[in-house]
Design an enzyme around this catalytic site. Structure first.
Site, PDB file in Angstrom:
ATOM      1  N   CYS A 130       0.813  -1.221   0.000  1.00 26.11           N
ATOM      2  CA  CYS A 130       0.000   0.000   0.000  1.00 26.11           C
ATOM      3  C   CYS A 130       0.847   1.271   0.000  1.00 26.11           C
ATOM      4  CB  CYS A 130      -0.961  -0.013   1.194  1.00 26.11           C
ATOM      5  SG  CYS A 130      -0.197  -0.451   2.767  1.00 26.11           S
ATOM      6  N   HIS A 244      -2.722   6.342   4.835  1.00 29.19           N
ATOM      7  CA  HIS A 244      -1.273   6.420   5.033  1.00 29.19           C
ATOM      8  C   HIS A 244      -0.760   7.777   4.551  1.00 29.19           C
ATOM      9  CE1 HIS A 244      -1.354   2.360   6.162  1.00 29.19           C
ATOM     10  NE2 HIS A 244      -0.750   1.779   5.139  1.00 29.19           N
TER      11      HIS A 244
END
Length: 339
Positions: A130, A244
């Site tokens: 990711c 994130h």
């Protein structure tokens, strides 16, 4: 008439698996039949797709019969066993685990960056980490203007990186602290995640790097198609549920100004430019929960380096960092007539 495909989602009852199913529906993927698969103990449970209940089946070789594309979010151990079985039964596998990412026989693909690598797949296609996905989406358009020589990245990764149990740990520990001023570590992370930042994601490896940091280093080179790019990473878990964030410093062969970088990224696919210091406009995890694109801001020329740039990059790690990118790979397979 548009051709439709029989799609399996492996790990259908997990956080990312569930998001994959939602993404297939949201993007109106040409699904003839959806086959949700999960561990044996979850067989018989139901998911909902396009308003209709579908019974979950066991993820086993026999249940891949007739599948065109199998999208996996089942973990590396399961993928190592099941992905080859799915291919043997005639499916193309898009795998979200770390099992196949650095396998030379398997493309590692972000569709906005290296869709051409799908052309040499042999049945299994890897979905990158990711944190790597959101970074290379921003790096690629810069690299096309002036080749990137070096990348220094520090990540601030959400609890959702550990799945639903990571989010639950964050909520539980935060609630416990606000109620009692004490926290009992929920054991999902090495230390408490509530009101803390943990510079440790995945296991430690040679040289003191964690596996997560090494993923970013090696995956970036493979996706960008250049072993010459030097990459170093520090990965930190923070008390954010989803999204994130990354501080990224790059060195390019020739100078790119802040204004040039803004112009490049404003036109980049799947990128949202949020960069106006005068109005305090910059990306934040707070705003990424319902966003598919990768957000970039805080663009600055590195005052310590002639050809350096700084970026702040934020993306929804469950969507673009996992489910969405996997579905986009499946879409690109269809666009390139590979399925």
């Amino acid at each position: 008439m548009e051709k439709k495909y029989t799609i399996a989602v492996v790990g259908a009852l997990g956080l990312v698996g569930g998001e994959m199913i939602k993404t297939l529906e949201k993007r109106n993927f040409p699904v003839a039949q959806l086959r949700p698969l999960d561990i044996d103990s979850n067989a018989g449970k139901e998911i909902t797709f396009k308003g209709k209940p579908i019974q979950v089946k066991e993820a086993c070789k026999e249940n891949f019969k007739g599948i065109d594309i199998a999208i996996f979010s089942a973990g590396a151990t399961a993928s190592t066993i099941l992905a080859p079985q799915a291919v043997e039964m005639g499916a193309i596998v898009v795998d979200n685990s770390s099992a196949w990412r650095m396998n030379e026989e398997c493309p590692l693909v972000v569709p906005e960056v290296n869709p051409q690598d799908l052309d040499w797949h042999k049945g299994i296609i890897a979905n990158p980490n990711c944190s790597t996905i959101q970074m290379v989406v921003v790096l690629k358009p810069i690299h096309e203007v002036s080749k990137i020589k070096r990348v220094i990245v520090s990540t601030y990764q959400a609890s959702a990186g550990a799945g639903m149990r990571g989010i639950e740990a964050l909520y539980h520990e935060s609630e416990e602290y606000l109620r009692t001023k004490e926290i009992q570590n929920s054991k999902v992370f090495p230390y408490q995640i509530g009101f803390n930042a943990i510079p440790h994601i995945d296991v430690f490896q040679a040289g003191g790097y964690t596996k997560e940091e090494n993923k970013m280093i090696f995956e970036t080179k493979k996706i960008m198609g250049s072993q010459d790019i030097q990459v170093t990473a520090t990965c930190v878990r923070i008390p954010v549920a989803i999204g994130h964030s990354e501080s990224v410093n790059v060195e390019t062969e020739s100078k790119i100004t802040r204004e040039q970088a803004q112009q490049i990224l404003a036109k980049a696919p799947s990128v949202i430019l949020q960069d106006d210091p005068d109005t305090n406009t910059y990306p934040m995890a707070l705003y990424c929960e319902d966003v598919d694109e990768t957000m970039v801001g805080r663009i600055r020329e590195d005052s310590s380096l002639e050809n350096g740039l700084n970026f702040w990059i934020v993306s929804n790690n469950v969507r673009k960092g996992a489910a969405l990118n996997a579905v986009q790979i499946a879409e690109t397979l269809i666009e390139r007539k590979l399925v």
